[in-house]
Motif scaffolding. Structure first.
Motif, PDB file in Angstrom:
ATOM      1  N   ILE A   1     -55.127  29.843 -48.834  1.00 49.44           N
ATOM      2  CA  ILE A   1     -55.404  30.788 -49.821  1.00 49.44           C
ATOM      3  C   ILE A   1     -54.035  30.706 -50.907  1.00 49.44           C
ATOM      4  CG2 ILE A   1     -55.803  33.200 -50.581  1.00 49.44           C
ATOM      5  CD1 ILE A   1     -57.961  31.688 -48.589  1.00 49.44           C
ATOM      6  N   ASP A   2     -52.885  30.771 -50.348  1.00 51.45           N
ATOM      7  CA  ASP A   2     -51.652  30.710 -51.213  1.00 51.45           C
ATOM      8  C   ASP A   2     -51.945  29.396 -52.047  1.00 51.45           C
ATOM      9  OD1 ASP A   2     -50.784  33.183 -50.380  1.00 51.45           O
ATOM     10  OD2 ASP A   2     -49.536  32.361 -48.866  1.00 51.45           O
TER      11      ASP A   2
ATOM     12  N   PRO B   1     -62.573  30.585 -46.692  1.00 50.83           N
ATOM     13  CA  PRO B   1     -61.709  31.143 -47.848  1.00 50.83           C
ATOM     14  C   PRO B   1     -62.385  32.463 -48.284  1.00 50.83           C
ATOM     15  CG  PRO B   1     -62.541  28.924 -48.605  1.00 50.83           C
ATOM     16  CD  PRO B   1     -62.968  29.171 -47.015  1.00 50.83           C
TER      17      PRO B   1
ATOM     18  N   VAL C   1     -65.989  29.010 -55.123  1.00 49.80           N
ATOM     19  CA  VAL C   1     -65.424  29.127 -53.631  1.00 49.80           C
ATOM     20  C   VAL C   1     -66.680  28.810 -52.779  1.00 49.80           C
ATOM     21  CG1 VAL C   1     -63.919  30.063 -51.973  1.00 49.80           C
ATOM     22  CG2 VAL C   1     -63.712  30.729 -54.403  1.00 49.80           C
TER      23      VAL C   1
ATOM     24  N   LEU D   1     -59.973  34.701 -50.727  1.00 51.53           N
ATOM     25  CA  LEU D   1     -59.688  33.709 -52.090  1.00 51.53           C
ATOM     26  C   LEU D   1     -60.269  34.067 -53.444  1.00 51.53           C
ATOM     27  CD1 LEU D   1     -58.155  31.237 -53.139  1.00 51.53           C
ATOM     28  CD2 LEU D   1     -60.278  29.916 -52.410  1.00 51.53           C
TER      29      LEU D   1
ATOM     30  N   ARG E   1     -58.298  36.852 -54.931  1.00 51.81           N
ATOM     31  CA  ARG E   1     -56.843  36.559 -55.545  1.00 51.81           C
ATOM     32  C   ARG E   1     -57.157  35.516 -56.628  1.00 51.81           C
ATOM     33  NH1 ARG E   1     -52.664  35.034 -51.763  1.00 51.81           N
ATOM     34  NH2 ARG E   1     -51.854  33.712 -53.406  1.00 51.81           N
TER      35      ARG E   1
ATOM     36  N   LEU F   1     -61.228  35.150 -46.467  1.00 43.11           N
ATOM     37  CA  LEU F   1     -59.869  35.306 -46.510  1.00 43.11           C
ATOM     38  C   LEU F   1     -59.470  35.827 -47.765  1.00 43.11           C
ATOM     39  CD1 LEU F   1     -58.554  31.951 -44.546  1.00 43.11           C
ATOM     40  CD2 LEU F   1     -58.649  34.538 -43.449  1.00 43.11           C
TER      41      LEU F   1
ATOM     42  N   ALA G   1     -54.676  29.409 -54.661  1.00 43.58           N
ATOM     43  CA  ALA G   1     -54.208  30.246 -55.593  1.00 43.58           C
ATOM     44  C   ALA G   1     -53.290  29.731 -56.471  1.00 43.58           C
ATOM     45  CB  ALA G   1     -53.962  31.598 -55.000  1.00 43.58           C
TER      46      ALA G   1
END
Ligand code: AMP
Ligand code: GLY
Length: 400
Positions: A24-25, A46, A41, A51, A54, A49, A28
């Protein structure tokens, strides 16, 4: 256009970036650095989680639900609760966090009713469900799902009434308020011909699904998809994205087996060639909250998607097998890639489900024939597919 991580198919259209779907980090960060206007997405992981949350907080337009709304797929217990509160018909069920009590209940239902369905309350790529016949199988199903999930936090099993009828998958595109419903599809979940073997993510699909007339589709669109979207909005968890309902059409009408928070695979491969408008228009309408102004338009034709998988799927399988796809396939044949990649300049397999070989025709039998003609010409050693996609649905008026 970028795809992460992508495959050899989408690499022909977009630049693939090697970021894992669960990172995810990383995703993003990439979206921010590449100044992406819009992010679609795709898969449930994701989404569950967070995404979409974010990306939205970074100011991108996002297609796909928030983590809270994605629970409609990632928690079957949550999905059942939404259905109950919205009055959406579904199988009766009980939730257990104690494997011993789950076992007792499963055995009791199977002894009484003959069959029972045992489901793991977590994402399992289509492999967390066992339809058990008789008390012995019911007990074994609980044991094997509990063993597979040993040590997981928040372990829960759902013991569910086994429904009879025929299955269909209906996907709607929502903006959190309204829904545009796509043409119904039917997938073949079992690994082997004759609908035997373990459940998979899906070994093939046809669209439109037989046995769903216009009235029934309208009913499902209203009483299932829109009902879920309205209920979730009312509870402060609006669902925007693709909402997938897996249905059993029983003698008492359609009942929901599951919701997914994404497009169905391989149903979508069968649906897309029939879509008469640009998918991007629907995606943008979902992102911008104007689905209510949209209408999907579908070609009057039939489509069949046959999945070529790696031998062994859904269990252990090898990858890296070379694949040859002829360049002169008929125009109405589309090869959707799943687990493929390029290694040393050659196309090779890289996953369980590898290709979705899809063809359109004026009947299911014609589209089916074209899909299997294409498969005959594709070289994939170590690959296998079912030979009966689109057959044996057993409905009155089956055009095969
Ligand atoms: P699910 O992931 O919940 O859709 O379950 C996967 C497959 O298991 C479905 O497509 C059905 O074939 C079967 N299944 C799930 N729930 C039931 C049920 N209550 N009765 C009969 N079959 C079911
Ligand atoms: N084919 C069903 C799914 O995508 O889960």
């Amino acid at each position: 256009m970028y795809a992460a991580p992508g495959n050899a198919g989408i690499a022909q259209l977009a630049r693939c970036v090697p970021i894992d779907a669960a990172d995810i980090d990383g995703l993003a960060r990439f979206a921010r650095e590449a100044s992406c206007d819009m992010v679609i997405v795709g898969p449930e992981l994701p989404l569950s989680l967070g995404l979409a949350d974010r990306l939205a907080s970074q100011g991108h337009a996002v297609f796909g639900p928030t983590a809270a709304a994605a629970r409609i797929e990632s928690s079957k217990a949550y999905a059942k609760g939404v259905m109950e509160r919205a009055g959406i018909p579904t199988a009766s069920y009980e939730v257990f966090d104690d494997p011993f009590r789950a076992r007792q209940a499963a055995v009791a239902v199977a002894s009484r009713a003959g069959s029972v369905v045992v489901k793991l309350d977590a994402l399992a790529a289509g492999k967390g469900v066992v339809v058990a016949h008789g008390p012995e199988e019911a007990g074994a199903a609980v044991d094997s799902l509990a063993k597979g999930a040993a040590g997981n936090d928040g372990f829960r099993l759902i013991i569910e009434e086994c429904l009879e009828g025929y299955e269909a998958s209906i996907i709607g595109i929502s903006d959190g308020k309204d829904v545009v419903t796509l043409v119904p599809a039917k997938d073949h979940k079992r690994a082997f011909d004759g609908d035997i073997g373990p459940n998979t993510g899906g070994m093939g699909a046809i669209a439109p699904a037989p046995g769903i007339d216009r009235d029934m589709l309208e009913w499902i669109s209203d009483r299932v998809l829109l009902a879920a979207v309205r209920q979730m909005a009312q509870e402060g968890v609006p669902f925007a994205g693709a909402l997938f309902a897996g249905l059993m059409i029983t003698d008492d009408g359609p009942k929901v087996l599951e919701f997914n928070c994404r497009f169905g695979d391989p149903e979508t491969q069968a649906i897309m060639p029939l879509l008469g408008i640009d998918l991007l228009d629907l995606v943008e309408a979902s992102c911008h909250g104007c689905i209510g102004q949209m209408k999907a338009d579908f070609r009057k034709a039939n489509s069949t998607c046959v999945v070529m998988a790696s031998k062994g799927y859904p269990g252990h399988y090898g990858t890296g097998a070379p694949i040859r796809i002829p360049t002169d396939l008929p125009e109405e044949t589309v090869i959707f890639h799943a687990g493929t990649r390029i290694a040393d300049g050659r196309l090779v397999s890289a996953g369980g489900r590898v290709l979705g070989v899809t063809a359109v025709g004026s009947s299911t039998s014609e589209s089916r024939r074209c899909a299997y003609d294409a498969i005959e010409r594709i070289g994939f050693e170590g690959g296998y597919c079912r030979s009966d996609i689109g057959l044996g649905i057993g409905l009155p008026g089956e055009d095969l």
